[in-house]
Design an enzyme around this catalytic site. Structure first.
Site, PDB file in Angstrom:
ATOM      1  N   VAL A  20       0.828  -1.205   0.000  1.00 13.06           N
ATOM      2  CA  VAL A  20       0.000   0.000   0.000  1.00 13.06           C
ATOM      3  C   VAL A  20       0.862   1.255   0.000  1.00 13.06           C
ATOM      4  CG1 VAL A  20      -1.728   1.321   1.285  1.00 13.06           C
ATOM      5  CG2 VAL A  20      -1.930  -1.161   1.123  1.00 13.06           C
ATOM      6  N   GLU A 132     -10.425   6.442   5.903  1.00 10.15           N
ATOM      7  CA  GLU A 132     -11.309   5.737   4.966  1.00 10.15           C
ATOM      8  C   GLU A 132     -10.757   4.377   4.566  1.00 10.15           C
ATOM      9  OE1 GLU A 132     -14.419   4.733   3.334  1.00 10.15           O
ATOM     10  OE2 GLU A 132     -14.507   6.895   3.637  1.00 10.15           O
ATOM     11  N   LYS A 208     -12.986  -4.042  11.793  1.00  9.33           N
ATOM     12  CA  LYS A 208     -13.740  -3.196  10.873  1.00  9.33           C
ATOM     13  C   LYS A 208     -15.176  -2.998  11.351  1.00  9.33           C
ATOM     14  CE  LYS A 208     -10.869  -4.687   6.996  1.00  9.33           C
ATOM     15  NZ  LYS A 208     -10.768  -5.561   5.796  1.00  9.33           N
TER      16      LYS A 208
END
Length: 439
Positions: A20, A132, A208
């Protein structure tokens, strides 16, 4: 006539340069002109903190790399954290805020464990914290809940938020693979880590779920509040049983308003495998994709779908947050902080209302169905459907396979029913128990 001075560049520090992080760095560098136009000022990547600076990273200037993350965060306007885990991420984020930097993070574990402390630090130092990318990769789900639905009342969030488990269960359903074989294929394709425990045991999805519930219901929900079951016990027989009902098995994160037996309002937040009808929108989510289904009073039903993992998709969500916080630095103002005014308590899983699919191996003789029905009635659980199939055992004896699907009841009542069934002399084994959702 004087010429307007050029805007001062915003200094960006990146913590981590894995899959990432490297995508984030390249997107900042390659999209510099567009990002500057969108923000109103250039974004200057001033450093990338890594553990091994000598490692070759194609397309990135070696001069950017440093092992001194603690120093790097003190000279940035925006700090992007993609190293994951609790420490040193937490200390670095808090230090960045103390030195006046806004923070963008993809760290779901840290947010689920210590989100309130991060919010408080952001408030104290007048900076933003955006995250996000912490849930569902590229899918814009947190900001819609946090901002777009801020004037509405969310009643339920139901989602597939882990790509690894969705891939495994999809392959078990569509190809007949066993669990281990499907996990190995997911690993070979890069959808699963060498140690897939965090995914297949539900830890990733639980973190999450905690974040989603906190935002949706304006209450503090941490990982410890989330009931969790993984998919390691899901068998080929479970997949086949779901198919016989025209259902599929998915690992679901479920966050919803509920009530306990006294009528007091609470939250049900849980992660577990469940059967859902093939007609439900989430049933069509295949392979490593994610989707989140949101129900709200005024907006009704909303669904968010897309790639839930991977370097570029997750980097897209990170860069979206970077642009948002950068605009605040240029134009003034801040994004939303923590909203925990509701303080709705999280109920124990036993208070959750659900349905069960129960498979029993029973004797083939009169009175069995009556005993089974009595066990359900004793715990105030209503039966929706019963299906029986005769089987011949290896010893030649005839037995029956009994499938019972219940109406909605509390999870505690359903569990007590299963325990009672296991104690009947006519029931040789309770071979499968799975929740049924989405209908």
């Amino acid at each position: 006539m004087s010429t307007p001075s050029a805007p001062t560049p915003l200094r960006v520090a990146l913590l981590g340069c894995g899959v990432v992080g490297s995508s984030v760095a390249r997107m900042i560098i390659d999209g510099a002109d567009d990002l500057a136009a969108r923000v109103g000022a250039p974004l200057d990547l001033v450093g990338i903190a890594v553990r091994r600076p000598g490692r070759e990273r194609f397309g990135l200037d070696p001069q950017l790399f440093t092992t001194d993350a603690a120093e790097l965060v003190t000279r940035a306007d925006i700090v992007i954290e993609v190293i994951g885990g609790i420490e040193p991420a937490r200390s670095l984020i808090l230090s960045a805020m103390e030195h006046g930097a806004s923070v963008v993070t993809a760290n779901k574990a840290l947010l689920a464990e210590d989100g309130p402390a991060l919010y408080e630090a952001a408030d104290e130092h007048g900076v933003d914290i955006y995250f996000e990318a912490a849930v569902a990769g590229a899918i814009p789900i947190l900001r819609p809940i946090r901002e777009s639905l801020a004037g509405d009342e969310v009643t339920k969030v139901l989602g597939i938020v882990n790509g690894t488990t969705n891939y495994v269960l999809d392959k078990m359903d569509s190809t007949g693979m066993g669990f281990s074989e499907a996990v190995e294929e997911a690993q070979s394709l890069g959808y699963a880590e060498a140690d897939p425990t965090a995914d297949v045991e539900g830890f990733d999805a639980a973190a999450k779920a905690a974040i989603l519930a906190s935002l949706a219901f304006h209450s503090r929900v941490g990982s410890a509040h989330v009931y969790r079951e993984g998919i390691t016990e899901v068998t080929a027989a479970d997949i086949a049983a779901a198919a016989a009902m025209d259902h599929v098995v998915k690992l679901l994160a479920i966050c919803e308003r509920s009530h306990d037996d006294s009528g007091a309002e609470g939250l049900s937040v849980r992660v577990h495998p469940a059967m859902i009808p093939r007609t439900h929108p989430l049933a069509s989510v295949r392979e490593a994709y994610n989707a989140v289904f949101v129900e709200a009073d005024a907006a009704g039903e909303l669904m968010f779908y897309g790639k839930g993992a991977g370097g570029d998709p997750t980097a897209s969500a990170v860069l979206g947050d970077v642009v948002a916080v950068a605009r605040h630095r240029v134009g003034g103002g801040r994004g939303p902080g923590e909203s925990a005014y509701a303080e709705i308590p999280v109920l124990p899983v036993g208070a959750a209302r659900t349905r069960y699919h129960i498979a029993l191996d029973v004797d083939d003789r009169p009175g069995v169905l009556a005993q089974v029905a009595t066990a359900f009635a004793a715990h105030d659980v209503s039966i929706e459907a019963v299906r029986q199939r005769l089987v011949t055992a290896d010893d030649g004896a005839t037995r029956a396979s009994l499938i019972v699907v219940t109406h909605t009841a509390t999870d505690a009542a359903l569990r007590a029913t299963v325990e009672a069934l296991a104690g009947l002399d006519t029931v040789r084994a309770v071979t499968s128990v799975m929740r049924v959702e989405g209908s």
